[in-house]
Scaffold this motif. Structure first.
Motif, PDB file in Angstrom:
ATOM      1  N   GLU A  57       0.816  -1.217   0.000  1.00 36.17           N
ATOM      2  CA  GLU A  57       0.000   0.000   0.000  1.00 36.17           C
ATOM      3  C   GLU A  57       0.850   1.267   0.000  1.00 36.17           C
ATOM      4  OE1 GLU A  57      -3.667   2.101   2.503  1.00 36.17           O
ATOM      5  OE2 GLU A  57      -2.678   0.288   3.266  1.00 36.17           O
ATOM      6  N   TRP A  58       1.855   1.313   0.873  1.00 40.05           N
ATOM      7  CA  TRP A  58       2.658   2.525   0.970  1.00 40.05           C
ATOM      8  C   TRP A  58       3.528   2.710  -0.274  1.00 40.05           C
ATOM      9  CZ3 TRP A  58       1.963   6.570   3.814  1.00 40.05           C
ATOM     10  CH2 TRP A  58       1.221   6.452   4.987  1.00 40.05           C
ATOM     11  N   GLU A  59       4.032   1.631  -0.809  1.00 34.46           N
ATOM     12  CA  GLU A  59       4.804   1.729  -2.043  1.00 34.46           C
ATOM     13  C   GLU A  59       3.931   2.217  -3.186  1.00 34.46           C
ATOM     14  OE1 GLU A  59       7.380  -1.271  -4.928  1.00 34.46           O
ATOM     15  OE2 GLU A  59       7.117  -1.796  -2.813  1.00 34.46           O
ATOM     16  N   ARG A  60       2.726   1.674  -3.292  1.00 33.71           N
ATOM     17  CA  ARG A  60       1.785   2.125  -4.325  1.00 33.71           C
ATOM     18  C   ARG A  60       1.490   3.614  -4.162  1.00 33.71           C
ATOM     19  NH1 ARG A  60      -2.111   0.426  -7.820  1.00 33.71           N
ATOM     20  NH2 ARG A  60      -1.602  -1.767  -7.467  1.00 33.71           N
ATOM     21  N   ASN A  61       1.224   4.030  -2.933  1.00 32.17           N
ATOM     22  CA  ASN A  61       0.901   5.433  -2.695  1.00 32.17           C
ATOM     23  C   ASN A  61       2.068   6.348  -3.070  1.00 32.17           C
ATOM     24  OD1 ASN A  61      -1.626   4.727  -1.745  1.00 32.17           O
ATOM     25  ND2 ASN A  61      -1.040   4.793   0.411  1.00 32.17           N
ATOM     26  N   VAL A  87       2.002   6.634  -6.847  1.00 34.46           N
ATOM     27  CA  VAL A  87       0.842   7.422  -7.258  1.00 34.46           C
ATOM     28  C   VAL A  87       1.079   8.905  -6.997  1.00 34.46           C
ATOM     29  CG1 VAL A  87      -1.575   7.938  -6.705  1.00 34.46           C
ATOM     30  CG2 VAL A  87      -0.857   5.571  -7.086  1.00 34.46           C
ATOM     31  N   MET A  88       1.551   9.242  -5.815  1.00 32.23           N
ATOM     32  CA  MET A  88       1.797  10.639  -5.483  1.00 32.23           C
ATOM     33  C   MET A  88       2.826  11.264  -6.425  1.00 32.23           C
ATOM     34  SD  MET A  88       1.067  13.211  -3.510  1.00 32.23           S
ATOM     35  CE  MET A  88       0.348  12.607  -1.976  1.00 32.23           C
ATOM     36  N   GLN A 106       1.100  11.806  -9.808  1.00 34.54           N
ATOM     37  CA  GLN A 106       0.134  12.894  -9.756  1.00 34.54           C
ATOM     38  C   GLN A 106       0.842  14.249  -9.772  1.00 34.54           C
ATOM     39  OE1 GLN A 106      -1.931  11.643  -6.161  1.00 34.54           O
ATOM     40  NE2 GLN A 106      -3.775  11.124  -7.324  1.00 34.54           N
ATOM     41  N   LEU A 120      -5.561   8.769 -12.455  1.00 35.53           N
ATOM     42  CA  LEU A 120      -5.432   8.731 -10.999  1.00 35.53           C
ATOM     43  C   LEU A 120      -6.320   9.760 -10.312  1.00 35.53           C
ATOM     44  CD1 LEU A 120      -1.550   8.240 -10.740  1.00 35.53           C
ATOM     45  CD2 LEU A 120      -3.319   6.534 -10.250  1.00 35.53           C
ATOM     46  N   HIS A 139      -6.454  13.049 -10.833  1.00 35.88           N
ATOM     47  CA  HIS A 139      -5.780  14.305 -10.514  1.00 35.88           C
ATOM     48  C   HIS A 139      -6.174  15.393 -11.508  1.00 35.88           C
ATOM     49  CE1 HIS A 139      -2.955  16.089  -7.814  1.00 35.88           C
ATOM     50  NE2 HIS A 139      -2.145  16.516  -8.765  1.00 35.88           N
TER      51      HIS A 139
END
Length: 450
Positions: free
Chosen positions: A126-130, A133-134, A137, A182, A184
């Motif tokens: 989850e944290w790696e994906r986030n 993604v961030m 974006q 995503l 954004h």
């Protein structure tokens, strides 16, 4: 080009196996022996990668190559170094407001890693994906903020300034596409929200209208598919003024790498638009009109490449360069000659353009483009262009960076640049090889978008 109409992706599996073996050795060499304190690696001189200050647009290709090597071979050691380098060194590129290259640097790194997670090729985290993604974006908004408005829409302007649209930038639209997927957008003054999809479509339309020619009489040299590297606008009133070229021979000839960026950028945007519903496209002109101008641009540039390239699928760096006449009127009826005395070839244009031909062929179900792409790939992976010398850090030989500025190395005894590689040429050869390998093995279709 003389298209080999009998090739299939499966026919090239032996070449692909050798290609990835050679590629792995080059990736390891560069990772272990290149000093990042020099800056991003750009091209080779006497077989060793060096930098060349202009803009920081190639570092994502270096680390993206490590990720692609894992993707193609399953060797997790390449994934480890690709992830480590992305984490430690790519953050400045996410918020780099001075370049039009976010689709190069950030989609090649963060984008490839997110894609691999979506495909189940790397474990879900989850944290790696986030994190990915961030980064994507932020990159999408920074890229789209670099905007010149026109009465008819607008464009992402090049590092030359607000008056300048580069052909290259259509491939950086990948950043906007992913950002839109995503959820954004750009937030401006007074919380004004601007759609990334809107800016993507408007930039693509401006590129189609002004960078590519269609034999419709825009100027004396207007032929189907001719492409200008740069398009110049008057920023006071938004009027188009003239074509220009930063790295090609002239505004009225075709720099083949600029051509190649559009060859691949237009078809992959056509693929991306298949994920967008009609309602989102309606206020932007509607699906039919948007796909029509993208398809016209893709076909024109790919047709021009086929008509103005040596028989083996490798183009010369510019179709109208000063000494091209010395190559003879039958220059496109012979195999490419990297060691000629007149003008250099550019294998990086072939590596980029091959993927465009393959994608357009699949999109249209048209064997002409598919077989042309396979023809180019067979040549690039053959003995004349694949760098088999382990002491040479480059992967694909005979790339050219900036011929007018004289930046490219000319070996002793030669008259034009030859024998060297570039970071963008090597990366895009890997990307095209991965695309081809997935077709050959009937693996999931290789795409940049989600």
């Amino acid at each position: 080009m003389h298209i080999n109409h009998h090739l299939t992706p499966q026919d090239l599996i032996p070449e692909l196996e050798r290609f990835w073996a050679v590629s792995g050795q080059k990736v390891k060499d560069l990772n272990q022996n290149y000093d990042p304190a020099q800056g991003s690696p750009v091209f080779t001189i006497e077989g060793k990668y060096t930098t060349r200050g202009w803009t920081e647009w190639t570092q994502g290709f270096q680390y993206g190559s490590e990720i692609l090597q894992f993707d193609a071979t399953g060797d997790s050691s390449f994934l480890d170094i690709g992830k480590k380098n992305t984490l430690e060194k790519m953050a400045p590129h996410v918020t780099h407001f001075g370049v039009h290259d976010h689709g190069f640097n950030n989609v090649s790194t963060y984008g490839n890693l997110l894609r691999l997670m979506n495909e189940g090729r790397i474990p879900e985290n989850e944290w790696e994906r986030n994190f990915y993604v961030m980064a994507l974006q932020a990159s999408s908004a920074v890229q789209a903020k670099r905007w010149t408005a026109l009465p008819s829409g607008g464009y992402i302007y090049s590092f030359n300034g607000p008056h300048s649209l580069f052909a290259d930038t259509i491939r950086s639209l990948r950043a906007l596409a992913i950002g839109h997927q995503l959820g954004h957008s750009i937030m401006g003054e007074n919380d004004q929200q601007t759609s990334l999809l809107e800016r993507l479509v408007q930039h693509a339309k401006t590129t189609a209208d002004f960078a590519v020619y269609y034999g419709e009489g825009r100027d004396h040299y207007d032929v189907w598919g001719r492409t200008a590297h740069e398009s110049i606008f008057n920023t006071n009133d938004g009027n188009y003024r003239c074509p220009n070229s930063q790295q090609g021979f002239s505004p009225f000839t075709t720099w083949t790498r600029g051509l190649a960026w559009i060859m691949v950028g237009a078809p992959e945007q056509l693929e991306f638009l298949q994920t967008i519903n009609d309602a989102e496209l309606e206020p932007l002109g509607g699906r039919e009109a948007i796909e029509a101008f993208l398809l016209k641009m893709a076909k024109a540039t790919c047709d021009f490449y086929i008509e103005n390239t040596a028989t083996d699928g490798i183009p010369y760096w510019d179709t109208g360069a000063l000494n091209t006449h010395q190559l003879g009127t039958d220059v496109y009826e012979r195999e490419s000659d990297p060691f000629n005395d007149a003008e250099p070839v550019d294998s990086s244009a072939a590596a980029i353009g091959a993927q465009g031909l393959l994608r357009l062929g699949r999109y249209l179900n048209d064997d002409k483009y598919t077989q042309a792409g396979l023809t180019v790939m067979k040549t690039l992976m053959g003995d004349n262009y694949l760098s088999l010398d382990e002491s040479h850090q480059g992967l694909i030989l005979h790339s050219v960076y900036h011929r007018p500025n004289g930046w490219d190395h000319i070996p002793e005894g030669q008259s034009v640049p030859c024998g060297e590689s570039s970071m963008w040429g090597d990366y895009h050869a890997r990307e095209a090889a991965l695309y081809l390998q997935r077709l050959a093995n009937d693996d999931p279709y290789y795409k940049f978008y989600l």
